[in-house]
Structure formats: C-alpha cells, structure tokens
Design an enzyme around this catalytic site. Structure first.
Site, PDB file in Angstrom:
ATOM      1  N   CYS A   6      20.931  -7.927   3.442  1.00 31.91           N
ATOM      2  CA  CYS A   6      19.489  -7.813   3.676  1.00 31.91           C
ATOM      3  C   CYS A   6      18.787  -7.159   2.494  1.00 31.91           C
ATOM      4  O   CYS A   6      19.283  -6.194   1.911  1.00 31.91           O
ATOM      5  CB  CYS A   6      19.254  -6.999   4.945  1.00 31.91           C
ATOM      6  SG  CYS A   6      17.519  -6.671   5.273  1.00 31.91           S
ATOM      7  N   TYR A  44      -9.455   3.453  -5.270  1.00 32.55           N
ATOM      8  CA  TYR A  44      -8.434   2.768  -4.469  1.00 32.55           C
ATOM      9  C   TYR A  44      -8.157   3.623  -3.225  1.00 32.55           C
ATOM     10  O   TYR A  44      -7.035   4.058  -2.982  1.00 32.55           O
ATOM     11  CB  TYR A  44      -7.151   2.528  -5.271  1.00 32.55           C
ATOM     12  CG  TYR A  44      -7.394   1.958  -6.656  1.00 32.55           C
ATOM     13  CD1 TYR A  44      -7.575   0.584  -6.845  1.00 32.55           C
ATOM     14  CD2 TYR A  44      -7.463   2.792  -7.767  1.00 32.55           C
ATOM     15  CE1 TYR A  44      -7.805   0.058  -8.110  1.00 32.55           C
ATOM     16  CE2 TYR A  44      -7.694   2.273  -9.034  1.00 32.55           C
ATOM     17  CZ  TYR A  44      -7.865   0.911  -9.209  1.00 32.55           C
ATOM     18  OH  TYR A  44      -8.105   0.406 -10.459  1.00 32.55           O
ATOM     19  N   GLU A  55     -12.838   1.102  -2.548  1.00 31.66           N
ATOM     20  CA  GLU A  55     -11.719   0.305  -2.045  1.00 31.66           C
ATOM     21  C   GLU A  55     -12.167  -1.155  -1.938  1.00 31.66           C
ATOM     22  O   GLU A  55     -13.252  -1.446  -1.448  1.00 31.66           O
ATOM     23  CB  GLU A  55     -11.278   0.828  -0.675  1.00 31.66           C
ATOM     24  CG  GLU A  55     -10.299  -0.055   0.075  1.00 31.66           C
ATOM     25  CD  GLU A  55      -9.000  -0.298  -0.674  1.00 31.66           C
ATOM     26  OE1 GLU A  55      -8.607  -1.471  -0.777  1.00 31.66           O
ATOM     27  OE2 GLU A  55      -8.391   0.675  -1.165  1.00 31.66           O
ATOM     28  N   CYS A  71       2.893   4.202  -6.714  1.00 31.15           N
ATOM     29  CA  CYS A  71       4.038   3.720  -5.930  1.00 31.15           C
ATOM     30  C   CYS A  71       4.981   2.886  -6.797  1.00 31.15           C
ATOM     31  O   CYS A  71       5.960   2.336  -6.294  1.00 31.15           O
ATOM     32  CB  CYS A  71       3.555   2.913  -4.715  1.00 31.15           C
ATOM     33  SG  CYS A  71       2.469   1.539  -5.121  1.00 31.15           S
ATOM     34  N   GLN A 107      -0.217   4.730   4.432  1.00 29.26           N
ATOM     35  CA  GLN A 107       1.128   5.006   3.940  1.00 29.26           C
ATOM     36  C   GLN A 107       2.166   4.646   5.003  1.00 29.26           C
ATOM     37  O   GLN A 107       2.016   5.021   6.167  1.00 29.26           O
ATOM     38  CB  GLN A 107       1.263   6.475   3.549  1.00 29.26           C
ATOM     39  CG  GLN A 107       0.428   6.877   2.349  1.00 29.26           C
ATOM     40  CD  GLN A 107       0.932   6.286   1.039  1.00 29.26           C
ATOM     41  OE1 GLN A 107       2.006   5.705   0.973  1.00 29.26           O
ATOM     42  NE2 GLN A 107       0.143   6.429  -0.021  1.00 29.26           N
ATOM     43  N   ASP A 137      -5.193   6.151  -6.802  1.00 31.51           N
ATOM     44  CA  ASP A 137      -4.061   5.722  -5.967  1.00 31.51           C
ATOM     45  C   ASP A 137      -4.037   4.192  -5.948  1.00 31.51           C
ATOM     46  O   ASP A 137      -4.268   3.559  -4.908  1.00 31.51           O
ATOM     47  CB  ASP A 137      -4.218   6.284  -4.552  1.00 31.51           C
ATOM     48  CG  ASP A 137      -2.973   6.074  -3.698  1.00 31.51           C
ATOM     49  OD1 ASP A 137      -1.953   5.610  -4.253  1.00 31.51           O
ATOM     50  OD2 ASP A 137      -3.022   6.360  -2.490  1.00 31.51           O
ATOM     51  N   CYS A 148      23.645  -0.676   9.864  1.00 32.98           N
ATOM     52  CA  CYS A 148      23.131  -1.880  10.525  1.00 32.98           C
ATOM     53  C   CYS A 148      24.049  -3.055  10.189  1.00 32.98           C
ATOM     54  O   CYS A 148      24.858  -2.991   9.261  1.00 32.98           O
ATOM     55  CB  CYS A 148      21.685  -2.174  10.130  1.00 32.98           C
ATOM     56  SG  CYS A 148      21.496  -2.898   8.506  1.00 32.98           S
ATOM     57  N   CYS A 183      17.112  -2.918   2.567  1.00 33.57           N
ATOM     58  CA  CYS A 183      17.780  -1.690   2.119  1.00 33.57           C
ATOM     59  C   CYS A 183      18.608  -1.951   0.863  1.00 33.57           C
ATOM     60  O   CYS A 183      19.052  -3.073   0.633  1.00 33.57           O
ATOM     61  CB  CYS A 183      18.742  -1.182   3.188  1.00 33.57           C
ATOM     62  SG  CYS A 183      17.975  -0.156   4.426  1.00 33.57           S
TER      63      CYS A 183
END
Length: 462
Positions: free
Chosen positions: A78, A316, A337, A409, A287, A382, A72, A81
């Site tokens: 940026c 969660y 949640e 995550c 996700q 999670d 890109c 990425c």
C-alpha cells in the site's frame, strides 16, 4: 549501467521525500520506496544527465531498522504507509536529518535547528482520508482503499488501515460491501466510463462528528436509501452527522463537486483546536492530524511572538486557524485563501469564536496582494505543497516586514523559496519540524525568518 538492467544493492540512506540512495559499481542510483539498510533488487528505468534512477522490484533483506511487524494486512504494497516497520523514534530521527541535510547547505550560516516534535498519536491520527474505488488487479473484483505503491491504477482495499480511526474503517467496509453486492462499476480514468470514484471521510478528533462523502459520476443510478440505513446502524464511537452524494463528471482524477446532494444530516462538522471551534466542510482545508496540529499551531504561535498592535497577513489561510490564533493580541489579521468555500468557513469560524479583528479575502495571493491597502508588520505563510508562486514571492518580500513565519508541508519547496528570501535580506533564525504524518514520507517544517537589518540592530544594541 543501462536501462532495463537489474541490480542488487543496499540502501545507504534516504533523502527527502523517499529517495533511497544505492551505491553500485561506484555509481549512485536513486530508488524510491525503500528503507535505509535494506538489501534490494531494482531495475534501471531512467538515465538523465548522468543521474540514474531505479525501480524497486523486491526487498531481499530487511533493514536492521525494521524491528516491528506490520500492523495492517496490505503493507508494504500500500502507498499509504512507508515506515510502519520502523520504530517511531527511528522515523523521527530520519525525518529530522533529511530536513537538516536539505537546509544546512542552503542557509550556509548559523541558525537554531530545534529538531522534530512528535505526533501525540502514532496510529489512528488522520481526521481525513480520501479512498479510491478500483480493482486490485486488471478486471478484478471491486476494491475500495488506497493505491499500490508506484501505481496510479491498482487499488488495495484498506479494510484494516491503522492511520485512521476504527469508525472510518467500519464505514469503508460498509460502503465497499454495499456496492460490491450490487456489482457497481468504478470509474476508469483512461476510458472515462464507470460510476464509483471516491469515498471521502472526515472525522473530528474532539467531537467525534463524521462526514461521509460518496463521490460518483452520473453514469449509473442506485437507490442509496439502504446504504444510508446501513451506515446509520453501524456501531461507531463517534456519530455520523452528514452523508453526502457528490456528483463529479470531470475527466481528471480529482475529488471535486459538480453537484452535492445531502442524503442525510448536514454538509459540515465541527472540530476544536486550542480552545477554538471550527466548522469544516467537505473540501475546506484543515490539518489532517488534529492532535499534531495543536503542536504545530502552538509552535507557530511561539514563533510569531509579540503581535500587539500589529497588522498580520496570513497568506494561504485555509479555514482561518492560524489567523484566529494570531488575532488574540494583534490589531488586525488579514487572511488570504483561494478556496472560496474555505473563506466562507473561516469567516463563520471567527464569528463563532467571537473574533472581530480578522478579515478573510477569497482570491489568489498573487493577485490579492496588489489590491490590499493595509501594510503588514508580520507575515505568516502556509502555502500548498508546491510552495509560493514565484511571482508572489517578490511581492511578499517587498513589504520588508521584520518577521516572516513560513509553515511548509514539503521541505524541498521551502528550500526553493528560501533561496529568494536569503538573497533579499532575510536571515533564518530558527527551524523546527513537526511530524504530522507518522509512517509516511511527509513532514511539516516551520521556519522563522528575520530581516537582516533587524538582526544587525539587535546586535548593535547588545
């Protein structure tokens, strides 16, 4: 070494998430946003308790790992990425090592590390993208895209972003040109003035349904009918099912709704995962990589193991994806949640999929656990990026369940929470990573914990 001094050096390795380690004058300096093997120039900008931090000024020599040209126009400036010039196999190997190096010293005993599972798609994988309005430089023309690396103000127009489907790019360019032609202002976070804030795009991978969410303040007003017409005329592979105008006058730079106006269609779309259908609304968690999510959830299902006649807590729980996967052979699944919108969607999703043994509760895990009368046989965790609330952890551990499956995550948050689990009688049986965020610093980690007394009982039985 003093603050403000400029040095050159080679990035030896990168610790999670993007902490490059440079050895200069027998000292270690942490410099973010680099790739192992690069020769860089950096300035010392922080000294804390003997720890040195530097800010990357420029890359003097490429890394031997950078075997590809950027795909890109705004890389490497940026912030979306980090590693697209690295071969994908090299990215996977680096992330796998980062997580293992983080967890091994903490766990301190044998466990099964199953490496990393790749994303089925390397490009165009994101089903959700939150673009910002701004300018590329002070008082420059309107831009719409992603922030520059290390900047909270400068925004680069992502007119050829390869993380998203081409449909999203066409929509972004259409919206950007519409407001640029009208000389519309963007919201300035320090002065709290301006109109345009964000463009939130969501596109289902399986159905191709697209939700366009324009987020603005109420400080200006425009006739949006021509924009709707232009968007619906775009030659897209998928289909726009809803265009929303979200009004947000909050001072903080967060995407939220004071009022939502449906300009076209509906305020939801459908996505399918592992044979289940999910209704997704603008702010409900799902996700961001649908194909990799199937890899993730298939692995979670394997880690959960036998749930026959068991009560499962899914803490969660988001829109109830994992809860519904676990519900297939469980006696009962209770999902908790904090986002009420997600809970409403989870209930609808379960009903749509004909699942009757799932109960979803809206509230903070910390408080809800005091109110639930059911006792779990298995717990699935999670949590958001920051991990589990430290006061909720003891409550979870006190249930004394045989198995806990923790989906993280952010490996550093997992490592922090594991300390208490390990100190309170749990053993890490196995860990695996799933790369949901190709070309970025992020990685998903699944950890299966087993109560030590169960491990001992199984050992004696053998």
């Amino acid at each position: 070494m003093k603050k403000g001094e400029i040095y050159q050096g080679w990035i030896d390795h990168v610790d999670f998430p993007n902490k490059g380690k440079v050895f200069v004058e027998e000292q270690t300096v942490t410099v973010k946003n680099g790739i192992p093997g690069q020769k860089i120039e950096f300035v010392i900008n922080k000294k804390r308790g003997g720890r040195l931090e530097g800010r990357l000024l420029k890359v003097l020599e490429k890394s031997p790992l950078e075997k590809r040209e950027p795909v890109c126009s705004i890389f490497p400036s940026c912030g979306g990425c980090m590693y697209q010039t690295m071969e994908y196999e090299e990215q996977l190997a680096m992330k796998e090592k980062q997580v293992k190096d983080l967890l091994d010293p903490l766990i301190g005993e044998p466990y099964e590390f199953e490496g990393i599972k790749r994303s089925p798609r390397e490009f165009g994988y994101r089903n959700k993208m939150e673009f910002s309005f701004g300018d590329e430089y002070k008082d420059g023309p309107l831009s719409l895209g992603l922030h520059k690396k290390g900047s909270t103000y400068d925004v680069l127009t992502a007119a050829d972003c390869k993380l998203v489907h081409e449909d999203m790019t066409k929509i972004l360019v259409c919206v950007w040109k519409f407001f640029k032609e009208r000389n519309a202002s963007y919201y300035k976070k320090m002065q709290h003035v301006g109109y345009l804030r964000h463009l939130l795009l969501r596109r289902a991978d399986t159905t191709g349904e697209i939700l366009v969410n324009l987020v603005t303040t109420t400080q200006e007003e425009y006739d949006l009918a021509p924009l709707i017409e232009a968007l619906l005329a775009l030659p897209l592979e998928g289909k726009i099912v809803g265009i929303l105008h979200i009004l947000n006058d909050s001072l903080s730079d967060v995407v939220q709704s004071d009022e939502t106006r449906i300009l076209y269609g509906q305020d939801y779309f459908y996505e399918e995962l592992l044979g289940l259908k999910f209704k997704i609304t603008p702010f409900s968690f799902f996700q961001p990589n649908s194909k990799a999510a199937e890899v993730l959830y298939s692995t979670v299902r394997e880690y959960i193991g036998d749930t026959r006649d068991k009560v499962v807590f899914d803490l969660y729980s988001g829109t109830g994806t994992i809860a519904q996967i676990a519900a297939a052979v469980a006696d009962k699944v209770i999902g908790v949640e904090i986002v009420e919108e997600a809970v409403v969607a989870a209930r609808e999703n379960a009903a749509r999929n004909g699942i009757t043994n799932c109960e979803f509760i809206a509230g903070d895990v910390l408080k809800v656990l005091d109110e639930i009368t059911d006792k779990p046989d298995l717990i699935i965790l999670d949590p958001p990026r920051d991990g589990i609330h430290p006061k909720a952890l003891p409550k979870i551990i006190d249930y004394g369940v045989e198995r806990i499956v923790y989906i993280s995550c952010k490996p550093t948050s997992l490592a922090r929470d594991l300390e208490m689990f390990l100190g309170r009688g749990y053993h890490v049986e196995k860990v695996v990573c799933v790369d949901q965020f190709v070309h970025t610093v992020h990685v998903e980690t699944i950890c299966k914990l087993v109560r030590k007394s169960v491990v001992l009982e199984e050992h004696i039985a053998i």
